[in-house]
Design a protein around this motif. Structure first.
Motif, PDB file in Angstrom:
ATOM      1  N   MET A  95       8.851  21.603  22.453  1.00 15.20           N
ATOM      2  CA  MET A  95       8.458  21.238  23.828  1.00 15.20           C
ATOM      3  C   MET A  95       9.501  20.314  24.417  1.00 15.20           C
ATOM      4  N   ASN A  96       9.840  20.475  25.682  1.00 14.76           N
ATOM      5  CA  ASN A  96      10.841  19.606  26.274  1.00 14.76           C
ATOM      6  C   ASN A  96      10.455  19.275  27.705  1.00 14.76           C
ATOM      7  N   ASP A  97      11.336  18.551  28.373  1.00 15.49           N
ATOM      8  CA  ASP A  97      11.036  18.085  29.720  1.00 15.49           C
ATOM      9  C   ASP A  97      11.111  19.186  30.765  1.00 15.49           C
ATOM     10  N   GLU A  98      11.368  20.436  30.348  1.00 19.83           N
ATOM     11  CA  GLU A  98      11.430  21.531  31.299  1.00 19.83           C
ATOM     12  C   GLU A  98      10.053  22.015  31.728  1.00 19.83           C
ATOM     13  N   VAL A  99       9.011  21.530  31.039  1.00 17.95           N
ATOM     14  CA  VAL A  99       7.661  21.900  31.452  1.00 17.95           C
ATOM     15  C   VAL A  99       7.409  21.314  32.834  1.00 17.95           C
ATOM     16  N   LEU A 103       5.095  10.809  27.548  1.00 16.55           N
ATOM     17  CA  LEU A 103       5.338   9.856  26.455  1.00 16.55           C
ATOM     18  C   LEU A 103       5.285  10.536  25.092  1.00 16.55           C
ATOM     19  N   SER A 104       4.285  11.384  24.905  1.00 15.62           N
ATOM     20  CA  SER A 104       4.152  12.074  23.612  1.00 15.62           C
ATOM     21  C   SER A 104       4.776  13.466  23.635  1.00 15.62           C
TER      22      SER A 104
END
Length: 262
Positions: free
Chosen positions: A1-5, A55-56
Motif C-alpha cells: 500500500m502506498n500514498d497513491e491511494v 499514519l498507518s
C-alpha cells in the motif's frame, strides 16, 4: 500500500460494480485494495464506507456492508442498504424545493438536514436568465459539499469530464443532465434498491425498457422519478421497481411480464 491511494471524486453510475466480500466497521482491507495496483491499472481510489489512514498506511472500513469494486475507475467502496441517506460529495440526488430565501433554494433531499441550492447553480444561468423554481418542484442535482457541521450544498452544473458522461447543456434547452424534473411522479425506495437501479444491467429497468417508453432519474438518496406520455405506464414502472427489490432476476422478469399482460 502506498500514498497513491486517492479519495474518490466521482462514481459514475454508467459503469459496472462487482461486490466482493461482506465487511464490518474497523476491518482492514488494505491487502484487497493493494491487489488492484498491478500492471497498467489506475491507482486505486476509495469511496463511501472506507477511509485511508496515512499514519498507518492502511485502508479501514467505516460501516458494515459489501465491499465493492468498480473496475473502470479502480474504485473500492462499501455498499449497504441503509435506511437513512447520508450525503456525500458528488452524490447524484433528487430533491424537492421547500422554499426560496435570498439567492438560494432550500431543498429536501431526505437526509438528516435540508440542503441549499444556489439560484445560479445551473448551466448557463445568470442574474437575468435563471430558473424560477417553485415550492414543490423536483430537482435532479449533485452534492458538491457535505460537511458534518453544516447543511449540504447542491449544484445543477456538470462537474466537467469526470461527471460520468453528464450532458453539459444550457438549462433553457432542457437537455442538461441536471435541473428541474417536469411532469411524471417521484417515489421513495430503499437506498440499496436505488443504487442497484444505477447499474446499466439492472434487470427490472432492462425488462421494462423492452416493452415501454419511459424516462427515469435515480437519486442515490432513495428517490426515483418516472415519466411517460402514458400515465398508466408511470404507475406500472413504479410498481415494478418497488416489487423488484425482493425478487431474483428471473422472478423480476416474470413479474414484469405479468404486469405488462394485465
Amino acid at each position: 500500500m502506498n500514498d497513491e491511494v486517492m479519495e474518490e471524486t466521482q462514481l459514475s453510475p454508467s459503469t459496472t460494480t462487482t461486490e466482493l466480500v461482506v465487511v464490518l466497521p474497523g476491518e482492514d482491507v488494505t491487502d484487497i485494495v493493494s491487489s488492484s495496483s498491478t500492471g497498467k491499472s489506475k491507482s486505486p481510489k476509495i469511496g463511501r464506507g472506507l477511509v485511508y489512514d496515512s499514519l498507518s498506511n492502511r485502508v479501514v472500513v467505516t460501516h458494515a456492508g459489501r465491499l465493492a469494486h468498480r473496475k473502470s475507475s479502480n474504485t473500492f467502496m462499501v455498499t449497504a442498504n441503509t435506511k437513512r441517506y447520508i450525503p456525500a460529495s458528488q452524490d447524484r440526488v433528487i430533491g424537492v424545493v421547500e422554499e426560496r430565501f435570498g439567492d438560494y433554494y432550500r431543498c429536501n433531499i431526505f437526509a438528516p438536514h435540508f440542503a441549499f441550492l444556489p439560484i445560479l447553480a445551473f448551466e448557463g444561468a445568470s442574474k437575468r436568465n435563471k430558473p424560477n423554481l417553485l415550492a414543490g418542484s423536483t430537482v435532479y442535482c449533485r452534492v458538491i459539499s457535505a460537511p458534518s457541521d453544516a447543511d449540504p450544498e447542491l449544484s445543477c452544473k456538470v462537474a466537467g469530464n469526470s461527471d460520468g458522461g453528464a450532458a453539459m447543456k444550457d438549462w433553457l434547452t432542457g437537455e442538461c443532465t441536471y435541473g428541474e424534473l417536469k411532469g411524471g411522479t417521484s417515489i421513495q425506495i430503499s437506498i440499496g434498491l436505488a443504487r442497484s437501479l444505477l447499474n446499466p444491467n439492472n434487470v427490472v429497468l432492462d425488462a421494462l425498457g423492452k416493452s415501454l417508453s419511459f424516462e427515469t432519474a435515480v437519486g442515490v438518496n432513495g428517490v426515483v422519478w418516472v415519466n411517460s406520455k402514458n400515465p398508466e405506464h408511470i404507475i406500472l414502472v413504479c410498481n415494478a421497481i418497488k416489487n423488484s427489490e425482493v425478487l431474483t432476476p428471473e422472478q423480476t422478469r416474470g413479474m414484469v411480464r405479468s404486469l405488462l399482460s394485465t
